[in-house]
Design a protein around this motif. Structure first.
Motif, mmCIF file in Angstrom:
data_model
loop_
_atom_site.group_PDB
_atom_site.id
_atom_site.type_symbol
_atom_site.label_atom_id
_atom_site.label_comp_id
_atom_site.label_asym_id
_atom_site.label_seq_id
_atom_site.Cartn_x
_atom_site.Cartn_y
_atom_site.Cartn_z
ATOM 1 N N PHE C 304 0.819 -1.224 0.000
ATOM 2 C CA PHE C 304 0.000 0.000 0.000
ATOM 3 C C PHE C 304 0.850 1.269 0.000
ATOM 4 O O PHE C 304 0.663 2.160 -0.835
ATOM 5 N N ASP C 305 1.824 1.331 0.915
ATOM 6 C CA ASP C 305 2.571 2.580 1.059
ATOM 7 C C ASP C 305 3.469 2.859 -0.134
ATOM 8 O O ASP C 305 3.493 3.972 -0.651
ATOM 9 N N SER C 306 4.182 1.827 -0.602
ATOM 10 C CA SER C 306 5.088 2.047 -1.734
ATOM 11 C C SER C 306 4.312 2.530 -2.944
ATOM 12 O O SER C 306 4.750 3.433 -3.659
ATOM 13 N N MET C 307 3.153 1.942 -3.165
ATOM 14 C CA MET C 307 2.355 2.350 -4.319
ATOM 15 C C MET C 307 1.896 3.795 -4.152
ATOM 16 O O MET C 307 1.907 4.579 -5.103
ATOM 17 N N ALA C 308 1.521 4.136 -2.939
ATOM 18 C CA ALA C 308 1.094 5.510 -2.684
ATOM 19 C C ALA C 308 2.247 6.468 -2.986
ATOM 20 O O ALA C 308 2.070 7.477 -3.659
#
Ligand code: FMN
Ligand code: SF4
Ligand code: FES
Lengths: 156, 732, 452
Positions: C304-308
């Motif tokens: 989730f975070d990396s994609m964000a």
């Protein structure tokens, strides 16, 4: 009372509120009427679920799997959404158009087969996805099309 | 119960508001506008569809649809006035709305009174960036003889379909297809045939739904709106009569939250044009021996009337129609009682004054826990507005129990009085046990009587009293009169004295005064006319009875009168004259007639007066009436038990409006499912209906809810039928 | 190998659609365990597992469940609704779960229902999934026979009815409130929130809505314990996900991986890379609703975070690989056509805006657009974003805006050269979208957006 009426009442009894049975009921009616929903079908569903034909028509017209005009005995649906399109869905569509002699969205003159393109059917990893009479074939390549059409022509 | 006040900040202004009040209203209360299209609280919970009301709310990243927000303490909201983001959002929404809107304002009926026009002017983009062909449709298409739909103008706010689904619950007007292809439609181009269809005309915020009776008739700057009250049924909807060049051009509803929430039925909305019907009587007619009728002056008519009445002595009968104002009824009463010394009157209905004890606003129906409806006449046909209140009561969680041949409890026809009595005495038949229990447990009860009642509502009154005394419940009673002023007219008669006597069963009578068309259509009155030496009739239109009369004076419509009407709640409301009648005002005629007998009757209704006072609280009255005797039910016989339904869309006015004909009852007979099956009758099949020598072919309509052994036919198709009918399959 | 099978574990070796097989592999043990625990205790495990929704929004499952009132605190029935409407383009993982491990899924449904005290669960399966529906029904029947579903589940006193409801072809019914409307027998148009389903959902009763994959993790979480599950994957992205790999890749299909695995590992190590010696051009990492990544971002981890951080989203875990034969204007057009087709028509910006986007994109593709119109396109996306009733509008605007942002020069060439630079050779050339096809059933009311 008609068999359809009783079938619909039975389905309706599965739900806390009978209106929830509209989709199953329309599906039953569509099967009863040869794959599409003539005005009569809406009257039947409406009566069984104590709704109005207008309401049932409004619901049916929202969903792609209900047909408001006659369709062929067989239904060929080709997914042309991104994943399938990237691997040649359009060539598959055109192969079917050639083999069946009908444009996507139409029905062969003999009323046998309806061909249409559809949005993502959820087989993207094995594109192109083609649904033949509601069963998936994946992947389908243009060269597979003649066999599928032959199969349909000789079915029943 | 006191409402908690909270403080919200809108456009940097602190505003006190009841907690939970809609933000659109809250802003409005401080004179701040939040533009809306789809928002309309009367249609149920907000849907947040059009997005016109986008506002900035502190603590929320995205713009919010303010119409879906309610006042919460500390909420900080910025409208387009103070928020650039909100202004851009609203500008964007308007650009999207106008994208496919034809902008044919100059030849659009809505022009000048169009929310879209106004909001575009205030919030919209100056120019369009749309360079593609706009969406086109066939237009305008009639969705009924009353309503035209222009799909290109439609902005899909779903107000009309929400009205159809959530308010009238007729399920006739719907949205079909999905996304950009969505359109408003009826089923298979069948007409939108429902008693409240006309309300969608007022709900539509653009010119997509227009009235076929008003289209191209007037421009907003040429019209005047006169506030008055509908005189078509006893509900007493408040309305605006829009007039142009001295003619009524349309009827709009005028929201009275306690009476009708701003809804009106199609009869009240569309019948006005009967004022200009070609066969309207516009001058007095006096019968001249061997020469038939001759138009005459009012003085000549008054001479003839005076002579006829004097000659009759005290043998004078007055027949009221129930449509008179209180003032007219009082005037007639005085002429008959004081001038002629007679007490003989045919009242449209009886009314037990004790019912005042259970008087409440119609809106109290919605707040009830249990609504019990007694009587064979469908509520809708008698008081459409009460039908709407019952629906909103059910939606609000109330239990609505209809006891009638097609009700939740399928009672035998004519058994309402026994039902009331048995519920009161507590020894109820099995099918009513649950109802009885529910009534005993409820604290807020609405009792509705939907049928004629010679006892003037005493059956239901006695039940109410019992539930109030022994059940300790708040009970409101609504007896639905057959006629528009059916509560005011008897009151006027009895106010002048206790007595009333029926005309003699047979033999000659001196004079008969027939007041109004409804009375003229009453078979009892026709029978009396045949025995009367002199008949004085007031009527708008010719009928068999006017032919019997000696003097006929032009009648007027409620739209042409000043005066007082008492609706079924007992609310006194003011009629204001919208247009001047062709003939003399009826009250003025009565005043002049009274003068001939030395009576001083005011020719004008008091401008406004104590008679327009608000509802007094019910507890000022006490139920004093003796318990009524319930009539015993009708004896069973061969064939089916006939219930004649007096339908809403009937009467002299409706008959004269071409666009309303499709609303009139079809030549149908309603049959219970089993009765039809046992006779091998299919839905829609034409069947033969026989009753004491009368035979008529009617279309069969099957009703799964109708009690077996009962058939229902609209009055106008039941002429000549007796209480029981034989129904036969044709060619069987 | 980055493969980390949890949900699909053992499905290759044995036929887990059969109850006996599933039980032999340890199936339905978690359910027995859960039924022996307090409801709250089960919920605590889910909270500890920190598993986020697999349907698209990625909301923590335990948290959502804890928003519901306790059965004893509400007079209304509590419902569990399973979102098996899987329609996000590129996504086909729920289908795999229903086809191959239906009992695991059903066990998850029963356990979740028990946890929130729901006596009735509805599984809303997209209508096109006929075989999946049949497999699920059969498995459910087996579960009933074995007493896992029905009155007094395994003697625990807990009653559960499960109704499998088929959709009828409408992407918007995957949006949770649209789904509820559809399940109530209406047109599947989303509702405004609040009220949230947890408070007023199906039939205005408290309702928990979860995705198929989310629920399928429940038995595994109870089996290994919430804390251990949470240890899988990376921070804020616990556990495994079934990623659907499709597009221009040698071995498309579903791959269950620990969250945090990179796109490169998925596309090259497992998917076998780009076929026909073509170049990687772009990646849609989370279904067609999410912003695109370009080839240089192929090392972005799938969490989730990396994609964000990369300016995109994990979405439904559908990875669509795009090679250099694809015209990004045609991609934008095809994606916009999809959302125009699926817009429910309730709110103005989405209904009108998606249609306008299609008109503009076609004009650009045909080389007939002006410079100004490219700006109008971006402005239309901007005016849809954040102004709609439900996220579908955003789902159309976000990706298209990202295509223009990341492949601006390609869009620019269409305008400058007055034609598609691919000269008819693009892989998406002329693809016939349903919005463009003659819909007999619309009685000629349908008009295809053009720019005549
Ligand atoms: C337009 C749209 C389509 C969606 N489609 C799906 C879907 O097909 N399947 C799904 O599980 N969730 C879908 N969602 C997400 C659901 O609204 C909801 O968040 C999800 O089902 C919740 O389950 P989860 O928390 O287990 O992910 C969609 C959302 C939107 C806005
Ligand atoms: S954003 Fe689109 S799908 Fe969602 S409510 Fe609005 S119109 Fe319907
Ligand atoms: S008025 Fe708020 S969305 Fe329409």
């Amino acid at each position: 009372m008609s068999a359809l009426y009783d079938q619909i009442r039975t389905v309706a009894s599965e739900y806390p509120e009978s209106r929830s049975a509209v989709l199953p009921a329309l599906r039953l009616a569509q099967a009863e009427h040869g794959g599409w929903l003539p005005p009569e079908a809406f009257r039947e569903v409406a009566e069984a679920l104590e709704l109005t034909p207008a309401y049932c028509h409004a619901v049916a017209s929202f969903y792609d799997m209900f047909h408001l005009e006659p369709v062929g005995k067989h239904m060929v649906e080709v997914c042309t959404n991104v994943s399938c399109a990237l691997v040649g869905a359009q060539q598959v569509v055109e192969a079917f158009e050639r083999e069946l002699g009908v444009e996507a969205g139409g029905t062969t003159v003999d009323g046998e087969v309806t061909l249409r393109t559809v949005e993502c059917y959820g087989g993207c990893g094995w594109g192109t996805v083609v649904s033949v009479d509601h069963r998936y074939r994946e992947p389908v390549r243009p060269e597979d099309v003649p066999a599928i059409v032959r199969e349909l022509r000789h079915a029943d | 119960m006191s409402v908690e006040l909270v403080t919200v900040t809108i456009d940097d202004r602190e505003i006190q508001a009841p907690k939970g009040q809609g933000m659109v209203e809250t802003a409005a209360s401080a004179g701040i506008e939040i533009p809306v299209f789809c928002y309309e609280p009367r249609l149920g919970a907000p849907v947040g569809a059009c997005r016109m009301c986008l506002c900035e709310v502190e603590g929320m990243p995205k713009l919010q649809a303010a119409c879906t927000l309610t006042a919460q303490d500390g909420m900080v909201l910025k409208t387009a006035q103070t928020s650039k983001q909100a202004a851009e959002g609203q500008d964007a929404v308007l650009e999207f709305i106008l994208l496919n809107h034809p902008l044919d304002c100059p030849d659009c009926d809505k022009g000048g009174e169009c929310p879209l026009q106004d909001l575009t002017f205030r919030y919209g983009p100056g120019k369009t960036r749309m360079q593609f062909p706009k969406r086109t449709f066939d237009k305008p298409i009639p969705i009924s003889p009353l309503i035209a739909l222009d799909r290109e103008r439609c902005i899909l706010c779903y107000r009309c379909t929400r009205f159809s689904e959530n308010v009238a619950e007729d399920g006739q007007l719907v949205a079909v297809n999905r996304g950009a292809q969505s359109i408003i439609a009826t089923f298979e181009d069948e007409p939108y045939r429902a008693p409240f269809s006309g309300n969608v005309l007022e709900l539509c915020p653009v010119g997509a739904l227009t009235s076929t009776t008003y289209r191209f008739r007037a421009r907003p700057w040429e019209i005047q709106n006169v506030p008055t009250v509908c005189g078509m049924c006893p509900s007493g909807c408040n309305v605006w009569a829009t007039t142009r060049e001295g003619k009524v051009a349309r009827i709009l509803s005028r929201n009275h939250p306690e009476v009708h929430e701003g809804w009106t039925c199609d009869k009240g909305r569309f019948t006005y044009d009967h004022l200009r019907a070609p066969d309207r009587i516009t001058a007095p007619l006096v019968r001249v021996r061997r020469r038939g009728f001759e138009e005459s002056s009012y003085d000549a008519a008054l001479d003839a009337a005076e002579a006829g009445l004097r000659e009759a002595g005290s043998s004078v009968v007055v027949a009221f129609s129930g449509g008179e104002t209180v003032e007219q009824a009082k005037a007639l009463t005085r002429i008959v009682r004081e001038a002629c010394g007679s007490e003989m009157a045919l009242l449209p209905e009886e009314w037990d004054p004790g019912l005042e004890a259970f008087r409440s606003p119609l809106s109290a129906i919605r707040d009830a826990e249990v609504c019990l409806v007694l009587g064979d006449q469908p509520v809708l046909e008698r008081s459409p507005i009460v039908d709407l209140w019952l629906r909103s009561a059910r939606r609000a969680g109330a239990e609505v129990i209809q006891v009638n041949p097609a009700g939740d409890v399928q009672a035998a026809p004519g058994s309402a009085a026994q039902v009331a009595a048995s519920l009161r005495e507590g020894d109820v038949p099995t099918e009513l046990k649950a109802t009885g229990k529910r009534l005993r447990s409820a604290k807020r009860i609405a009792l509705i009587w939907s049928d004629d009642d010679p006892s003037g509502g005493r059956h239901v009154g006695a039940l109410a009293n019992d539930l109030h005394e022994n059940g300790k419940a708040d009970v409101s009673v609504y007896v639905l009169p057959r006629t528009p002023n059916g509560r005011g007219v008897p009151a006027a008669w009895y106010e002048a004295g206790e007595g009333r006597s029926e005309p003699p069963e047979e033999g000659e009578i001196g004079a008969l005064i027939v007041s109004g068309d409804e009375a003229a259509y009453d078979p009892r009155v026709a029978e009396l006319a045949g025995r009367a030496r002199f008949v004085l009739t007031t009527a708008m239109f010719q009928s068999d009875l006017t032919a019997w009369s000696h003097v006929v004076v032009p009648g007027t419509s409620y739209l042409e009168r000043d005066g007082t009407m008492v609706n079924l709640e007992g609310r006194k409301q003011r009629l204001r004259r919208a247009v001047i009648p062709a003939g003399l005002d009826e009250l003025e005629f009565l005043s002049r007639l009274g003068e001939r007998f030395g009576l001083d009757i005011a020719a004008w209704a008091a401008p406004t007066a104590e008679e327009l006072a608000d509802l007094p609280p019910g507890d000022e009255f006490a139920w004093s009436s003796p318990d009524p005797q319930a009539p015993t039910g009708k004896a069973a016989g061969p064939g089916l038990d006939l219930v004649r339904v007096r339908s809403l869309f009937s009467g002299a006015g409706v008959e004269r409006i071409p666009q309303l004909q499709f609303q009139r009852p079809a030549p149908e007979i309603e049959l219970a499912f089993d009765d039809a099956e046992s006779r091998g009758i299919a839905p829609g099949e034409t069947v033969r209906v026989l009753s004491n020598g009368t035979s008529r072919d009617l279309r069969a309509r099957l009703n799964r809810k109708l009690r077996v052994g009962v058939a229902r036919v609209a009055d106008e198709h039941a002429a000549g039928f007796e209480d029981r009918v034989q129904v036969e399959k044709i060619g069987a | 190998m980055p493969i980390r099978e949890l949900l699909l574990q053992g499905a290759d070796e044995r036929d887990l659609t059969k109850r006996e097989e599933y039980e032999a592999a340890g199936g339905y043990k978690s359910l027995r365990k859960a039924l022996g625990m307090e409801r709250q205790a089960v919920l605590d495990e889910l909270l500890a597992a920190n598993v986020r929704g697999r349907g698209g929004a990625g909301f923590p499952m335990g948290r959502k469940a804890s928003f519901l009132p306790k059965p004893e605190d509400t007079p209304k029935p509590i419902y569990l609704v399973v979102n098996a409407d899987e329609s996000e383009p590129g996504t086909f993982k729920d289908r795999e779960i229903m086809l191959r491990v239906p009992h695991l899924f059903i066990e998850g449904v029963i356990t979740a229902a028990y946890t929130i005290g729901s006596g009735t669960a509805f599984i809303y399966v997209r209508g096109e999934y006929l075989t999946e529906f049949e497999v699920l029904k059969a498995a459910l029947e087996e579960a009933r026979e074995a007493g896992y579903v029905g009155k007094d589940v395994l003697g625990s006193g807990f009653d559960l009815t499960i109704v499998v409801h088929r959709g009828a072809g409408a992407y918007i019914c995957g949006e949770e409130t649209g789904l509820l409307e559809s399940l109530e027998g209406k047109r599947g148009q989303p509702r405004t929130k609040p009220p949230f389903p947890a408070i007023s959902g199906l039939y205005a009763s408290p309702t928990l809505i979860n995705n198929v994959e989310t629920l399928a993790t429940v038995p595994k979480i109870l089996e290994m314990g919430g804390a251990k599950y949470a240890a899988l994957g990376v921070e804020n992205s616990a556990g495994t996900r079934v990623f659907s790999l499709s597009g221009n890749v040698a071995r498309g299909g579903n791959y269950e991986l620990e969250l945090g695995t990179t796109l490169r590992e998925l596309i090259y190590d497992l998917g076998g890379g780009i076929p026909d010696g073509r170049e990687l051009k772009a990646i849609i990492p989370g279904g067609s609703s999410v912003p695109v990544l370009n080839a240089t971002e192929v090392d972005t981890p799938l969490d989730f975070d990396s994609m964000a951080q990369a300016g995109s989203m994990l979405g439904s875990g559908a990875v669509i690989v795009i090679d250099d034969r694809c015209c990004m204007v045609q991609l934008g057009l095809r994606v916009a056509q999809f959302y125009m087709h699926e817009s429910c028509g309730k709110c103005t910006p989405c209904r009108e805006g998606t249609r306008w986007m299609v008109q503009l994109l076609r004009k650009i593709e045909d080389g007939e657009a002006t410079q100004g119109e490219l700006d109008v396109l971006l402005d239309v996306c901007d005016r849809i974003l954040g102004n709609c009733l439900c996220p579908l509008g955003d789902a159309a605007a976000m990706p298209v805006a990202s295509y223009v942002a990341k492949f601006r020069e390609e869009y620019q060439r269409h305008i400058d050269e007055g034609a598609c630079p691919f000269g008819g050779e693009s892989s998406l050339e002329g693809v016939l979208a349903p919005v463009d096809q003659h819909h007999a059933h619309l009685r000629g009311q349908i008009e295809v957006p053009t720019h005549a």
